[in-house]
Design an enzyme around this catalytic site. Structure first.
Site, short mmCIF file in Angstrom:
data_model
loop_
_atom_site.label_atom_id
_atom_site.label_comp_id
_atom_site.label_asym_id
_atom_site.label_seq_id
_atom_site.Cartn_x
_atom_site.Cartn_y
_atom_site.Cartn_z
N TYR A 84 -15.74 -1.98 8.66
CA TYR A 84 -14.11 -1.85 8.77
C TYR A 84 -13.43 -2.37 9.98
O TYR A 84 -12.20 -3.00 10.02
CB TYR A 84 -13.86 -0.33 8.46
CG TYR A 84 -12.53 0.21 8.57
CD1 TYR A 84 -11.75 -0.16 7.59
CD2 TYR A 84 -11.85 0.73 9.64
CE1 TYR A 84 -10.32 0.39 7.44
CE2 TYR A 84 -10.52 1.37 9.76
CZ TYR A 84 -9.82 1.06 8.69
OH TYR A 84 -8.61 1.58 8.41
N HIS B 106 -11.67 11.67 5.08
CA HIS B 106 -11.70 11.95 6.46
C HIS B 106 -11.84 13.59 6.80
O HIS B 106 -11.88 14.27 5.70
CB HIS B 106 -10.48 11.56 7.33
CG HIS B 106 -10.54 10.17 7.33
ND1 HIS B 106 -9.56 9.32 6.56
CD2 HIS B 106 -11.05 9.15 7.96
CE1 HIS B 106 -9.77 8.10 6.62
NE2 HIS B 106 -10.69 7.93 7.57
N SER C 255 -6.57 0.34 13.41
CA SER C 255 -7.38 1.60 13.70
C SER C 255 -7.84 1.96 14.95
O SER C 255 -8.42 0.74 15.71
CB SER C 255 -8.61 1.66 12.48
OG SER C 255 -9.02 2.63 13.00
N SER C 256 -8.07 2.94 15.40
CA SER C 256 -8.85 3.22 16.93
C SER C 256 -10.57 2.87 16.71
O SER C 256 -10.92 2.70 17.88
CB SER C 256 -8.66 4.77 17.30
OG SER C 256 -9.07 5.54 16.32
N CYS C 257 -10.72 2.76 15.58
CA CYS C 257 -12.23 2.19 15.54
C CYS C 257 -12.57 0.90 15.94
O CYS C 257 -13.77 0.39 16.01
CB CYS C 257 -12.91 2.71 14.17
SG CYS C 257 -12.35 1.62 12.93
N LYS D 275 -10.53 -5.23 10.61
CA LYS D 275 -9.13 -4.83 11.57
C LYS D 275 -9.14 -5.83 12.68
O LYS D 275 -8.01 -6.13 13.22
CB LYS D 275 -9.14 -3.28 11.90
CG LYS D 275 -9.04 -2.61 10.43
CD LYS D 275 -7.49 -2.74 10.12
CE LYS D 275 -7.51 -1.76 8.75
NZ LYS D 275 -6.15 -2.11 8.12
N GLY E 47 0.75 -1.39 0.00
CA GLY E 47 -0.11 0.03 0.00
C GLY E 47 0.87 1.34 -0.09
O GLY E 47 0.38 2.32 0.72
O1 GFB Z 1 -13.10 11.88 9.72
P1 GFB Z 1 -14.22 11.34 9.67
O2 GFB Z 1 -14.91 10.90 8.64
O3 GFB Z 1 -14.02 9.82 10.70
O4 GFB Z 1 -15.41 12.06 10.73
P2 GFB Z 1 -14.51 9.22 12.06
C1 GFB Z 1 -15.00 12.57 11.97
C2 GFB Z 1 -15.96 13.46 12.50
O5 GFB Z 1 -15.91 14.71 11.80
C3 GFB Z 1 -17.58 12.85 12.40
C4 GFB Z 1 -17.28 15.27 11.29
O6 GFB Z 1 -18.30 13.60 13.64
C5 GFB Z 1 -18.09 13.95 11.06
O7 GFB Z 1 -19.22 14.07 11.21
N1 GFB Z 1 -17.05 15.88 10.30
C6 GFB Z 1 -17.56 17.31 10.15
C7 GFB Z 1 -16.73 15.43 8.84
N2 GFB Z 1 -17.51 17.49 8.76
C8 GFB Z 1 -16.86 16.70 7.83
C9 GFB Z 1 -16.59 16.45 6.74
O8 GFB Z 1 -16.79 17.40 5.74
N3 GFB Z 1 -16.07 15.17 6.25
C10 GFB Z 1 -16.08 14.18 7.22
N4 GFB Z 1 -15.45 12.98 6.74
N5 GFB Z 1 -16.37 14.18 8.41
C11 GFB Z 1 -13.73 7.17 10.68
C12 GFB Z 1 -14.08 5.74 10.30
O9 GFB Z 1 -14.35 7.49 11.58
O10 GFB Z 1 -12.30 7.36 11.12
C13 GFB Z 1 -13.04 4.88 10.06
O11 GFB Z 1 -15.27 5.88 9.78
C14 GFB Z 1 -11.57 5.15 10.57
O12 GFB Z 1 -13.44 3.61 10.28
C15 GFB Z 1 -11.33 6.51 10.58
O13 GFB Z 1 -11.50 4.65 11.76
C16 GFB Z 1 -10.00 6.96 11.17
O14 GFB Z 1 -13.47 9.29 13.08
O15 GFB Z 1 -15.84 9.44 12.48
#
Ligand code: GFB
Length: 321
Positions: free
Chosen positions: A145, A188, A116-118, A149, A19
């Site tokens: 996911y 993210h 991952s921390s999730c 993991k 990767g």
């Molecule tokens: O980064 P994110 O998608 O991952 O979202 P997670 C983190 C927080 O940011 C959530 C908010 O509460 C989202 O609602 N957020 C605000 C946004 N604006 C945005 C935006 O424009 N885009 C995104 N993406 N989020 C992921 C997991 O969870 O993190 C994976 O789904 C993995 O499995 C990864 O572990 C590291 O921290 O919520």
């Protein structure tokens, strides 16, 4: 039960970074190159489909990697995770299982697996220690996911116990940095907000929409710090116990948005879109085990965001419509 022999990478060891085009893999390659490792084995997904067991096995048979960084993964933000559950569970299970089995069969000396921390329960006590694994229900937006993991961790622990295979498991917190995915649907939060604020500034928009309530807390680690920890632990950790990799501190999404907005130079209004999910309320890692190995992060969040924005400005032409 015998303990796997301690193995040290040398500058001329054959090292496979699976990767290597992704955020994590490219960070690990930069780190290895900086430290003088010269025999890196790298394959793009076109050259080697890691979901294809026979192809992976032929690669290991021909190249005989001694050390493996398993950075290949299907990853994405909260929306991508909940929209493509099949890809997130199948691709990850297939890639990691194929690589682990071939590493075992073809005599790899050591393998680092990135989780991952999730993997921890949605409501795990904070900060989350490694012992929180499998103590409660997962966050539904990313359980597919997370299950993949968790299976990777268990596979490695089983290989250690039954075959004396030297694999170790690192659980990074939310990562960011150069080479991140800036696509607004699948990325993210950190790269998504960087792009949203940048485009709002360029287009003179007065508002930027941030998903959710802004109250969830997240911990962010620069990918160069993660890569430095991964190389450090490859050399210094030989144990079936998993290791959290993070900074030990977190911010709210609102604070993150303010910081990115200020870095980018957006002075309009931030609006929270409650139709989008918040996900886990808090995801802060306990990093005492990591710190006991002598490793510390070196890139403060504000500096990392500034450097990532610089990278984005230099590379955005092809990524922005
Ligand atoms: O980064 P994110 O998608 O991952 O979202 P997670 C983190 C927080 O940011 C959530 C908010 O509460 C989202 O609602 N957020 C605000 C946004 N604006 C945005 C935006 O424009 N885009 C995104 N993406 N989020 C992921 C997991 O969870 O993190 C994976 O789904 C993995 O499995 C990864 O572990 C590291 O921290 O919520």
């Amino acid at each position: 039960m015998p303990t796997p022999k301690t193995m040290t990478m040398h500058n001329d060891s054959a090292v496979f970074v699976a990767g290597h085009r992704g955020l994590v893999g490219s960070g690990v390659v930069r780190q290895l190159q900086q430290q003088g490792f010269s025999r890196l084995l790298l394959r793009t997904s076109k050259e080697l489909d890691l979901r294809n067991q026979a192809a992976v096995d032929n690669f290991f048979k021909a190249e005989r990697p001694e050390f493996v960084f398993l950075c290949a993964a299907k990853v994405g933000g909260i929306l991508a995770n909940s929209s493509y559950p099949a890809d997130f569970i199948y691709d990850n299970l297939a890639m990691q299982t194929n690589i682990l089995k071939s590493a075992l069969d073809h005599g790899a000396k050591k393998l680092v697996f990135l989780g991952s921390s999730c993997i921890y329960p949605k409501f795990a006590p904070q900060p989350m220690t490694e012992d929180a694994l499998l103590t409660g229900p997962l966050e539904p937006t990313n359980e597919w996911y997370a299950i993949a993991k968790i299976a990777g961790i268990k596979l490695i622990q089983a290989f250690r116990r039954q075959y004396n295979f030297n694999g170790i498991c690192l659980m990074p917190t939310n990562l960011y940095g150069p080479g991140d995915n800036f696509d607004l649907q699948s990325s993210h939060v950190l790269p998504a907000l960087m792009r949203k604020f940048h485009e709002a500034k360029i287009n003179g928009q007065s508002q930027v929409s941030v998903w959710g309530s802004g109250t969830p807390r997240r911990e962010f680690l620069h990918v160069d710090d993660l890569a430095s920890a991964a190389v450090h632990l490859m050399q210094h950790w030989d144990d079936e116990r998993i290791v959290n990799v993070g900074t030990g501190s977190d911010v709210t999404i609102r604070e993150l948005a303010d910081l990115i907005g200020a870095t980018v130079g957006f002075d309009g209004e931030i609006v929270f879109d409650s139709s989008k999910p918040d996900g886990t309320p808090r995801k802060l890692l306990d990093v005492s085990r990591l710190q006991s190995t002598g490793w510390r992060p070196s890139i403060p969040l504000a500096d990392g965001i500034r450097a990532t924005y610089q990278w984005y400005l230099e590379h955005q032409v092809s990524s922005v419509a």
